[in-house]
Design a protein around this motif. Structure first.
Motif, PDB file in Angstrom:
ATOM      1  N   VAL A 152      -3.396  12.470  12.407  1.00 24.69           N
ATOM      2  CA  VAL A 152      -3.634  13.616  11.145  1.00 24.69           C
ATOM      3  C   VAL A 152      -2.772  13.092   9.477  1.00 24.69           C
ATOM      4  O   VAL A 152      -3.859  13.383   8.535  1.00 24.69           O
ATOM      5  CB  VAL A 152      -3.177  14.676  11.874  1.00 24.69           C
ATOM      6  CG1 VAL A 152      -3.276  15.722  10.227  1.00 24.69           C
ATOM      7  CG2 VAL A 152      -4.375  15.146  12.709  1.00 24.69           C
ATOM      8  N   ARG A 153      -1.753  12.765   9.262  1.00 22.00           N
ATOM      9  CA  ARG A 153      -0.503  12.461   8.377  1.00 22.00           C
ATOM     10  C   ARG A 153      -0.770  11.459   7.807  1.00 22.00           C
ATOM     11  O   ARG A 153      -1.492  11.272   6.643  1.00 22.00           O
ATOM     12  CB  ARG A 153       0.600  12.660   9.542  1.00 22.00           C
ATOM     13  CG  ARG A 153       1.579  13.792   9.126  1.00 22.00           C
ATOM     14  CD  ARG A 153       2.836  13.625   9.933  1.00 22.00           C
ATOM     15  NE  ARG A 153       2.953  13.467   7.902  1.00 22.00           N
ATOM     16  CZ  ARG A 153       4.350  14.930   7.725  1.00 22.00           C
ATOM     17  NH1 ARG A 153       2.981  16.194   7.297  1.00 22.00           N
ATOM     18  NH2 ARG A 153       4.636  15.004   6.448  1.00 22.00           N
ATOM     19  N   ALA A 154      -1.212  10.328   8.718  1.00 16.75           N
ATOM     20  CA  ALA A 154      -2.108   9.109   7.663  1.00 16.75           C
ATOM     21  C   ALA A 154      -3.333   9.438   7.356  1.00 16.75           C
ATOM     22  O   ALA A 154      -3.509   8.606   5.762  1.00 16.75           O
ATOM     23  CB  ALA A 154      -2.040   8.332   8.368  1.00 16.75           C
ATOM     24  N   LEU A 155      -4.579   9.910   7.432  1.00 20.50           N
ATOM     25  CA  LEU A 155      -5.385  10.498   7.332  1.00 20.50           C
ATOM     26  C   LEU A 155      -5.705  10.694   5.734  1.00 20.50           C
ATOM     27  O   LEU A 155      -6.021  10.406   5.177  1.00 20.50           O
ATOM     28  CB  LEU A 155      -6.046  11.414   7.947  1.00 20.50           C
ATOM     29  CG  LEU A 155      -6.636  10.145   9.422  1.00 20.50           C
ATOM     30  CD1 LEU A 155      -7.658  11.492  10.687  1.00 20.50           C
ATOM     31  CD2 LEU A 155      -8.184   9.453   8.406  1.00 20.50           C
ATOM     32  N   ALA A 156      -4.533  11.712   5.537  1.00 21.00           N
ATOM     33  CA  ALA A 156      -4.199  13.078   4.842  1.00 21.00           C
ATOM     34  C   ALA A 156      -3.509  11.595   3.449  1.00 21.00           C
ATOM     35  O   ALA A 156      -3.567  11.735   2.897  1.00 21.00           O
ATOM     36  CB  ALA A 156      -3.420  13.717   4.696  1.00 21.00           C
ATOM     37  N   ALA A 157      -2.445  10.802   4.008  1.00 21.11           N
ATOM     38  CA  ALA A 157      -1.853   9.846   2.614  1.00 21.11           C
ATOM     39  C   ALA A 157      -3.253   9.140   2.893  1.00 21.11           C
ATOM     40  O   ALA A 157      -2.642   8.188   1.236  1.00 21.11           O
ATOM     41  CB  ALA A 157      -0.813   8.877   3.697  1.00 21.11           C
ATOM     42  N   MET A 158      -3.846   8.340   2.899  1.00 22.83           N
ATOM     43  CA  MET A 158      -5.249   7.714   2.628  1.00 22.83           C
ATOM     44  C   MET A 158      -6.325   7.734   1.760  1.00 22.83           C
ATOM     45  O   MET A 158      -6.407   7.536   0.336  1.00 22.83           O
ATOM     46  CB  MET A 158      -5.695   7.401   4.127  1.00 22.83           C
ATOM     47  CG  MET A 158      -4.545   6.115   4.589  1.00 22.83           C
ATOM     48  SD  MET A 158      -5.810   4.958   6.039  1.00 22.83           S
ATOM     49  CE  MET A 158      -6.232   5.756   7.358  1.00 22.83           C
ATOM     50  N   ARG A 159      -6.088   9.594   2.156  1.00 23.19           N
ATOM     51  CA  ARG A 159      -6.912  10.425   1.376  1.00 23.19           C
ATOM     52  C   ARG A 159      -6.917  10.428   0.031  1.00 23.19           C
ATOM     53  O   ARG A 159      -7.461  10.276  -0.882  1.00 23.19           O
ATOM     54  CB  ARG A 159      -7.338  11.753   2.635  1.00 23.19           C
ATOM     55  CG  ARG A 159      -8.641  12.768   1.323  1.00 23.19           C
ATOM     56  CD  ARG A 159      -7.896  14.192   2.057  1.00 23.19           C
ATOM     57  NE  ARG A 159      -6.646  14.787   2.019  1.00 23.19           N
ATOM     58  CZ  ARG A 159      -6.641  15.676   2.558  1.00 23.19           C
ATOM     59  NH1 ARG A 159      -6.925  15.920   3.619  1.00 23.19           N
ATOM     60  NH2 ARG A 159      -4.868  15.750   2.134  1.00 23.19           N
ATOM     61  N   ASP A 160      -5.666  10.754  -0.171  1.00 14.77           N
ATOM     62  CA  ASP A 160      -4.719  11.133  -1.508  1.00 14.77           C
ATOM     63  C   ASP A 160      -3.748   9.976  -1.940  1.00 14.77           C
ATOM     64  O   ASP A 160      -3.254  10.223  -2.797  1.00 14.77           O
ATOM     65  CB  ASP A 160      -4.365  12.330  -1.417  1.00 14.77           C
ATOM     66  CG  ASP A 160      -4.756  13.505  -0.875  1.00 14.77           C
ATOM     67  OD1 ASP A 160      -5.456  13.613  -0.475  1.00 14.77           O
ATOM     68  OD2 ASP A 160      -3.173  14.544   0.181  1.00 14.77           O
ATOM     69  N   ARG A 161      -3.979   8.339  -1.374  1.00  9.84           N
ATOM     70  CA  ARG A 161      -4.044   7.830  -2.146  1.00  9.84           C
ATOM     71  C   ARG A 161      -3.771   7.482  -3.330  1.00  9.84           C
ATOM     72  O   ARG A 161      -5.424   7.520  -3.512  1.00  9.84           O
ATOM     73  CB  ARG A 161      -3.700   6.653  -1.258  1.00  9.84           C
ATOM     74  CG  ARG A 161      -5.469   5.180  -1.469  1.00  9.84           C
ATOM     75  CD  ARG A 161      -5.572   4.226  -0.029  1.00  9.84           C
ATOM     76  NE  ARG A 161      -6.491   3.523  -0.769  1.00  9.84           N
ATOM     77  CZ  ARG A 161      -7.724   4.103   0.144  1.00  9.84           C
ATOM     78  NH1 ARG A 161      -7.956   5.135   0.878  1.00  9.84           N
ATOM     79  NH2 ARG A 161      -8.756   3.190  -0.238  1.00  9.84           N
ATOM     80  N   PRO A 162      -3.600   7.001  -4.250  1.00 14.72           N
ATOM     81  CA  PRO A 162      -3.900   6.256  -6.104  1.00 14.72           C
ATOM     82  C   PRO A 162      -5.106   5.319  -5.819  1.00 14.72           C
ATOM     83  O   PRO A 162      -4.290   4.773  -5.114  1.00 14.72           O
ATOM     84  CB  PRO A 162      -2.518   6.564  -7.060  1.00 14.72           C
ATOM     85  CG  PRO A 162      -1.800   5.735  -5.464  1.00 14.72           C
ATOM     86  CD  PRO A 162      -1.781   6.472  -4.530  1.00 14.72           C
ATOM     87  N   ASP A 163      -5.165   4.936  -7.028  1.00 19.37           N
ATOM     88  CA  ASP A 163      -5.935   3.771  -7.414  1.00 19.37           C
ATOM     89  C   ASP A 163      -5.002   2.939  -8.012  1.00 19.37           C
ATOM     90  O   ASP A 163      -4.403   2.658  -8.345  1.00 19.37           O
ATOM     91  CB  ASP A 163      -7.114   4.087  -8.379  1.00 19.37           C
ATOM     92  CG  ASP A 163      -8.318   2.541  -8.625  1.00 19.37           C
ATOM     93  OD1 ASP A 163      -7.838   2.004  -7.878  1.00 19.37           O
ATOM     94  OD2 ASP A 163      -8.667   2.853 -10.187  1.00 19.37           O
ATOM     95  N   SER A 164      -4.949   1.438  -6.964  1.00 21.88           N
ATOM     96  CA  SER A 164      -3.906   0.644  -6.887  1.00 21.88           C
ATOM     97  C   SER A 164      -4.244  -0.420  -8.255  1.00 21.88           C
ATOM     98  O   SER A 164      -3.739  -1.352  -8.262  1.00 21.88           O
ATOM     99  CB  SER A 164      -3.570  -0.330  -5.874  1.00 21.88           C
ATOM    100  OG  SER A 164      -2.991   0.657  -4.858  1.00 21.88           O
TER     101      SER A 164
END
Ligand code: MLT
Length: 270
Positions: free
Chosen positions: A190-202
């Motif tokens: 669940v935490r990784a899904l949130a981290a991926m969802r909110d990641r910035p554009d690289s």
């Protein structure tokens, strides 16, 4: 082995030795054992370190997986964990490699610790942020994980991880991967899904990458198709692209000999 960083525990393999450090970051929803072939196969040419991100494998879940230990999970926070692990292992600079979500972490590591980077290996990953639809799908996957557990996520993803031929002809490999995904903690997922969802554009930062970079893609990846790998290759100065036949989303797992050969070639260029 287990290493204390930022007040918590990170599990990792470290082959030791005097070769260039190669730090490997797994994808979602996996753990460091996805790199087992590389830990064995590349130990002669590099000091291979493969880690479990918080909440995956043998690394306990942590409330502090955000950037700088903040509570919200983030890809930048995972990159900080990688840097803290390197500190704890006495590694000043390294080649950092990551598959898929691990690639997002590797690109964040470049944004935050460019002076500690000697090379990059970006495997079946992409630079862009999630679209609105992808963000909604992350939330739906988190709901599924909470309601039905990791095996439901594993069942949803397994069909896209391997080529149809591997899924048909190499049942032990398929079953091991299904078991690996199904064994991860719901909290970590669940935490990784949130981290991926909110990641910035690289996208803006990868144009500034100034170290030798290998982009790898399974030729048959449908989750993050080879066109994304071509876009990475085109955006990163001097990057080299290797497409691996007979592989889908996890070429390091499905075709380790071809994958390791590409990494050896990168290490020889350093
Ligand atoms: C992964 O393999 O790490 C994930 O599929 C990446 C993603 O969902 O963006």
């Amino acid at each position: 082995m287990r290493v204390e960083i930022r007040g918590r525990t990170i599990a990792c393999d470290d082959t030791g030795g005097t070769g260039v450090p190669l730090v490997l970051v797994h994808g979602f929803p996996l753990d460091r054992t996805i790199w087992a072939a590389q830990v064995r196969g590349l130990a002669g040419v590099a000091r291979v370190v493969a880690l479990d991100l918080p909440g995956f494998g043998e690394s306990p879940e942590s409330a502090g997986s955000g950037a700088d230990g903040a509570a919200a999970p983030s890809i930048d926070g995972y990159a900080d964990d990688v840097a803290a692990l390197m500190d704890a292992l006495g590694i000043g600079s390294a080649v950092v490699g990551g598959v898929s979500m691990g690639g997002y972490v590797a690109m964040a590591f470049h944004r935050r610790y460019a002076d500690r980077l000697r090379g990059l290996v970006l495997v079946d990953t992409r630079s862009g942020a999630d679209s609105p639809d992808a963000r909604r799908a992350r939330d739906a996957a988190a709901e599924l994980a909470r309601a039905e557990g990791a095996p439901a996520i594993a069942a949803q993803m397994i069909g896209k991880m391997l080529t149809p031929e591997t899924a048909r002809d190499r049942e032990p490999l398929r079953r091991a991967l299904l078991g690996l995904m199904g064994a991860q903690s719901v909290g970590g997922i669940v935490r990784a899904l949130a981290a991926m969802r909110d990641r910035p554009d690289s996208g803006p930062s990868i144009a500034r990458i100034a170290v030798p970079t290998l982009v790898v893609s399974g030729a048959e990846d449908r989750l993050i198709p080879p066109d994304d790998a071509r876009a990475l290759r085109d955006a990163i100065p001097g990057a080299r692209l290797v497409l691996i036949p007979g592989a889908a989303h996890l070429p390091n797992y499905e075709q380790p000999a071809a994958f390791d050969a590409a990494v050896r070639e990168l290490l020889a260029r350093l």
